[in-house]
Design a protein around this motif. Structure first.
Motif, PDB file in Angstrom:
ATOM      1  N   THR A   1       0.922  -1.080  -0.035  1.00 46.35           N
ATOM      2  CA  THR A   1      -0.049  -0.111  -0.092  1.00 46.35           C
ATOM      3  C   THR A   1       0.864   1.041   0.011  1.00 46.35           C
ATOM      4  OG1 THR A   1      -1.541  -1.154   1.406  1.00 46.35           O
ATOM      5  CG2 THR A   1      -1.839   1.334   1.259  1.00 46.35           C
ATOM      6  N   LEU A   2       0.622   2.113  -0.839  1.00 42.39           N
ATOM      7  CA  LEU A   2       1.628   3.370  -1.331  1.00 42.39           C
ATOM      8  C   LEU A   2       0.855   4.450  -1.107  1.00 42.39           C
ATOM      9  CD1 LEU A   2       3.753   2.146  -4.376  1.00 42.39           C
ATOM     10  CD2 LEU A   2       4.214   1.423  -1.885  1.00 42.39           C
ATOM     11  N   ASP A   3       1.594   5.519  -0.784  1.00 40.19           N
ATOM     12  CA  ASP A   3       0.880   6.848  -0.738  1.00 40.19           C
ATOM     13  C   ASP A   3       1.831   8.049  -1.473  1.00 40.19           C
ATOM     14  OD1 ASP A   3      -0.422   8.969  -0.105  1.00 40.19           O
ATOM     15  OD2 ASP A   3       0.636   9.469   1.931  1.00 40.19           O
ATOM     16  N   SER A   4       1.205   8.394  -2.462  1.00 42.82           N
ATOM     17  CA  SER A   4       2.199   9.394  -3.276  1.00 42.82           C
ATOM     18  C   SER A   4       1.603  10.769  -3.638  1.00 42.82           C
ATOM     19  CB  SER A   4       2.595   8.725  -4.606  1.00 42.82           C
ATOM     20  OG  SER A   4       1.549   8.670  -5.464  1.00 42.82           O
ATOM     21  N   SER A   5       2.357  11.431  -4.221  1.00 43.45           N
ATOM     22  CA  SER A   5       1.774  12.613  -4.876  1.00 43.45           C
ATOM     23  C   SER A   5       1.243  12.568  -6.204  1.00 43.45           C
ATOM     24  CB  SER A   5       3.022  13.946  -4.928  1.00 43.45           C
ATOM     25  OG  SER A   5       3.868  13.332  -5.641  1.00 43.45           O
ATOM     26  N   THR A   6       0.521  13.494  -6.969  1.00 46.97           N
ATOM     27  CA  THR A   6       0.317  13.033  -8.452  1.00 46.97           C
ATOM     28  C   THR A   6       1.140  13.958  -9.195  1.00 46.97           C
ATOM     29  OG1 THR A   6      -2.163  13.243  -7.662  1.00 46.97           O
ATOM     30  CG2 THR A   6      -1.574  13.747 -10.085  1.00 46.97           C
ATOM     31  N   GLU A   7       1.696  13.310 -10.204  1.00 51.76           N
ATOM     32  CA  GLU A   7       2.962  13.960 -10.807  1.00 51.76           C
ATOM     33  C   GLU A   7       2.700  13.885 -12.493  1.00 51.76           C
ATOM     34  OE1 GLU A   7       5.676  15.167  -9.505  1.00 51.76           O
ATOM     35  OE2 GLU A   7       4.823  14.561  -7.692  1.00 51.76           O
ATOM     36  N   THR A   8       3.041  14.871 -13.079  1.00 51.00           N
ATOM     37  CA  THR A   8       2.639  15.102 -14.505  1.00 51.00           C
ATOM     38  C   THR A   8       3.638  14.632 -15.536  1.00 51.00           C
ATOM     39  OG1 THR A   8       1.200  16.890 -14.107  1.00 51.00           O
ATOM     40  CG2 THR A   8       2.009  16.808 -16.620  1.00 51.00           C
TER      41      THR A   8
ATOM     42  N   ASN B   1      -0.371   8.718 -10.432  1.00 50.79           N
ATOM     43  CA  ASN B   1      -0.425   8.675  -8.700  1.00 50.79           C
ATOM     44  C   ASN B   1      -0.174   7.125  -8.542  1.00 50.79           C
ATOM     45  OD1 ASN B   1      -1.266   8.517  -6.294  1.00 50.79           O
ATOM     46  ND2 ASN B   1      -2.212  10.681  -6.740  1.00 50.79           N
ATOM     47  N   LEU B   2       0.681   7.032  -7.659  1.00 57.45           N
ATOM     48  CA  LEU B   2       0.780   5.629  -7.141  1.00 57.45           C
ATOM     49  C   LEU B   2       0.221   5.460  -5.893  1.00 57.45           C
ATOM     50  CD1 LEU B   2       4.642   5.109  -7.800  1.00 57.45           C
ATOM     51  CD2 LEU B   2       2.823   4.337  -9.214  1.00 57.45           C
ATOM     52  N   THR B   3      -0.711   6.306  -5.439  1.00 60.95           N
ATOM     53  CA  THR B   3      -1.424   5.811  -4.126  1.00 60.95           C
ATOM     54  C   THR B   3      -2.415   4.810  -4.454  1.00 60.95           C
ATOM     55  OG1 THR B   3      -1.311   8.552  -3.534  1.00 60.95           O
ATOM     56  CG2 THR B   3      -3.018   6.911  -2.391  1.00 60.95           C
ATOM     57  N   GLY B   4      -2.348   3.900  -3.529  1.00 64.60           N
ATOM     58  CA  GLY B   4      -3.392   2.767  -3.681  1.00 64.60           C
ATOM     59  C   GLY B   4      -2.479   1.417  -3.100  1.00 64.60           C
ATOM     60  N   GLU B   5      -3.280   0.344  -3.584  1.00 66.67           N
ATOM     61  CA  GLU B   5      -2.685  -1.031  -3.398  1.00 66.67           C
ATOM     62  C   GLU B   5      -2.246  -1.728  -4.573  1.00 66.67           C
ATOM     63  OE1 GLU B   5      -3.892  -5.344  -1.624  1.00 66.67           O
ATOM     64  OE2 GLU B   5      -5.358  -3.932  -1.526  1.00 66.67           O
ATOM     65  N   PHE B   6      -1.223  -2.320  -4.461  1.00 72.00           N
ATOM     66  CA  PHE B   6      -0.251  -2.770  -5.593  1.00 72.00           C
ATOM     67  C   PHE B   6      -0.239  -4.388  -5.179  1.00 72.00           C
ATOM     68  CE2 PHE B   6       0.745   1.276  -6.472  1.00 72.00           C
ATOM     69  CZ  PHE B   6       0.863   1.635  -7.891  1.00 72.00           C
ATOM     70  N   PHE B   7      -0.304  -5.263  -6.241  1.00 67.65           N
ATOM     71  CA  PHE B   7      -0.248  -6.576  -6.088  1.00 67.65           C
ATOM     72  C   PHE B   7       0.379  -7.506  -7.007  1.00 67.65           C
ATOM     73  CE2 PHE B   7      -4.366  -5.360  -7.361  1.00 67.65           C
ATOM     74  CZ  PHE B   7      -4.679  -6.098  -8.276  1.00 67.65           C
ATOM     75  N   LEU B   8       1.170  -8.503  -6.623  1.00 68.32           N
ATOM     76  CA  LEU B   8       1.661  -9.396  -7.611  1.00 68.32           C
ATOM     77  C   LEU B   8       0.749 -10.435  -7.912  1.00 68.32           C
ATOM     78  CD1 LEU B   8       4.442 -10.409  -9.112  1.00 68.32           C
ATOM     79  CD2 LEU B   8       4.780 -11.743  -7.154  1.00 68.32           C
ATOM     80  N   GLU B   9       0.660 -10.338  -9.501  1.00 72.98           N
ATOM     81  CA  GLU B   9      -0.318 -11.172 -10.248  1.00 72.98           C
ATOM     82  C   GLU B   9       0.606 -12.293 -10.836  1.00 72.98           C
ATOM     83  OE1 GLU B   9      -2.938  -9.545 -12.857  1.00 72.98           O
ATOM     84  OE2 GLU B   9      -4.306  -9.227 -11.717  1.00 72.98           O
ATOM     85  N   MET B  10       0.570 -13.504 -10.505  1.00 67.77           N
ATOM     86  CA  MET B  10       1.610 -14.393 -11.002  1.00 67.77           C
ATOM     87  C   MET B  10       0.850 -15.647 -11.588  1.00 67.77           C
ATOM     88  SD  MET B  10       4.753 -16.308  -9.181  1.00 67.77           S
ATOM     89  CE  MET B  10       5.782 -15.003  -9.233  1.00 67.77           C
ATOM     90  N   GLN B  11       1.394 -16.438 -12.516  1.00 70.69           N
ATOM     91  CA  GLN B  11       0.711 -17.632 -13.127  1.00 70.69           C
ATOM     92  C   GLN B  11       1.592 -18.383 -13.433  1.00 70.69           C
ATOM     93  OE1 GLN B  11      -2.035 -17.320 -16.498  1.00 70.69           O
ATOM     94  NE2 GLN B  11      -3.300 -15.926 -15.480  1.00 70.69           N
ATOM     95  N   VAL B  12       1.569 -19.600 -12.872  1.00 65.73           N
ATOM     96  CA  VAL B  12       2.478 -20.785 -12.722  1.00 65.73           C
ATOM     97  C   VAL B  12       1.779 -22.039 -13.220  1.00 65.73           C
ATOM     98  CG1 VAL B  12       4.142 -19.910 -11.284  1.00 65.73           C
ATOM     99  CG2 VAL B  12       2.394 -21.408 -10.442  1.00 65.73           C
ATOM    100  N   ASP B  13       2.641 -23.211 -13.795  1.00 64.24           N
ATOM    101  CA  ASP B  13       1.993 -24.357 -14.015  1.00 64.24           C
ATOM    102  C   ASP B  13       3.217 -25.313 -13.330  1.00 64.24           C
ATOM    103  OD1 ASP B  13       4.232 -24.755 -15.328  1.00 64.24           O
ATOM    104  OD2 ASP B  13       3.305 -25.073 -17.594  1.00 64.24           O
TER     105      ASP B  13
END
Length: 408
Positions: free
Chosen positions: A85-92, A100-112
């Motif tokens: 969970t990140l908190d950031s400013s808004t950049e142009t 804007n990087l504010t919010g939740e990031f998660f790793l999406e992974m697919q394996v066999d």
């Protein structure tokens, strides 16, 4: 002004972290102290730092990012889970788009059963890839301190050290340097042509051109011998140092010992913070006490790490040194342990709301709690070592202490 801060990270099945989800919460921006990660060897400190860098999206994540060794117990069925969970400013951006990087990031992974099919960091927000370049993250591994001063590109054309990335971002965003590109290239072209004209070198180059054209079946190719590209010239520059005022014998900094280089890197970190007064950066350090005398360790903690946080930057680091912590401030303390029963790294302490100083002040009603802290450190200078101990034995007096030390 760019601002970035990591608020929380969750990890499971990543290296020493097992299937029991571990959550680490960091103090908010009002906390003006560094965050310390401690633990014995193999507790998972380096693995946590790597997960933080992935969670900050500062590392490119693809299926090539991970190998079998990154899966807990080297078993592909233990699918890696990293979210932040990140908190950031808004950049142009350059093209006018806002990120804007504010919010939740998660790793999406697919394996066999045999291989990793795909992996990427995703978010509920529609954030373009590469948005992290508009924010400032500096990672320094003090175990490989000489590599951190290398500003040359790798064979793949990538920049790895924090110094190279900072120089690159500076020269590509500074309008004064950009405006001088054309005149600089012209002057250097004229100067290099003048130097090699009517020389053995120019004859050598002409012969290469003739042979190469012949090998290409008389292709009218053009060959020039000159300097690197404009931006790359800055990445070929090196720091030289003359100690004790010696201007005649300047020595490249990488020729010094690791301790001297560590202190030089210290100066670079301080300078980056001083020149980014409007930006709030994230600094991540791996065992900064490496190669430093213990007196310099205490100096580094107080004059570099603490002053960075006082300027509003977020500082996260691992350490084995009791000189690099403040035992009376546990809000920024994260302790990892390796649980022998479940064979995985676990978070043993992460009480970011525990204001020990405040509790002591209310209980003891002292006018200046700092005086009390200093008094405690004088009468028992080893008190900080408690943080690094699995068990603590309390004794009544100095004689008992000497007896128990001898027995142990």
């Amino acid at each position: 002004m760019s601002k970035l801060r990591i608020n929380e990270i969750q990890i499971a099945n990543y290296r020493s972290f097992g299937n029991k989800l571990q959550t680490i919460t960091f103090p908010n921006e009002n906390y003006k102290r560094p965050v310390t990660i401690v633990g014995y060897n193999n507790a998972g400190k380096t693995n946590l730092l790597n997960a933080i860098l992935i969670g900050l999206t500062s590392k490119y994540v693809g299926k090539e990012t991970f190998s079998l060794d990154d899966f807990h117990n080297r078993f592909l069925a233990n699918k890696i889970s990293i979210s932040s969970t990140l908190d950031s400013s808004t950049e142009t951006t350059v093209n006018g788009r806002e990120v804007n990087l504010t919010g939740e990031f998660f790793l999406e992974m697919q394996v066999d059963e045999t291989e990793i099919l795909s992996a990427k960091m995703n978010s509920e927000n529609s954030i373009s890839s590469g948005a992290i370049k508009y924010y400032k993250i500096f990672y320094v591994n003090f175990h490989e301190i000489k590599k951190e001063l290398s500003i040359k590109k790798t064979s793949w054309g990538n920049l790895t050290s924090f110094l190279a990335k900072f120089i690159k971002s500076s020269i590509t965003s500074d309008p004064n340097i950009i405006d001088k590109r054309i005149s600089f290239n012209k002057k250097m072209k004229n100067l290099s042509d003048e130097m090699i004209s009517e020389s053995l070198l120019i004859d050598f180059i002409d012969r290469i051109k003739g042979n190469y054209s012949k090998n290409l079946r008389d292709n009218a190719c053009v060959i020039e011998f000159g300097l690197p590209e404009y931006e790359d010239i800055f990445l070929e520059m090196i720091f030289k140092v003359g100690l004790n005022g010696d201007r005649e014998n300047l020595i490249p900094i990488e020729n010094f010992g690791d301790g001297y280089i560590s202190m030089f890197v210290m100066s670079i970190i301080q300078t980056i913070a001083e020149t980014n007064t409007d930006d709030k950066c994230v600094f991540i350090f791996e065992e900064p006490e490496s190669f430093l005398h213990e007196n310099h360790q205490e100096y580094f903690y107080k004059k570099v790490l603490c002053e960075l946080t006082e300027k509003g930057h977020q500082v996260i680091y691992t350490t084995h040194s009791h000189k690099m912590i403040d035992i009376f401030d546990t809000r920024g303390l994260i302790r990892l342990e390796f649980d022998e029963g479940s064979k995985q790294s676990v978070v043993a302490f992460n009480n970011y709301n525990c204001d020990f100083n405040k509790k002591m002040k209310e209980e003891f009603s002292l006018d200046e709690i700092a005086d009390y802290n200093n008094y405690i450190k004088i009468i028992e200078p080893n008190l900080n070592k408690i943080i690094f101990s699995k068990k603590v034995l309390l004794v009544e007096g100095p004689n008992d202490l000497m007896v128990y030390k001898q027995l142990i």
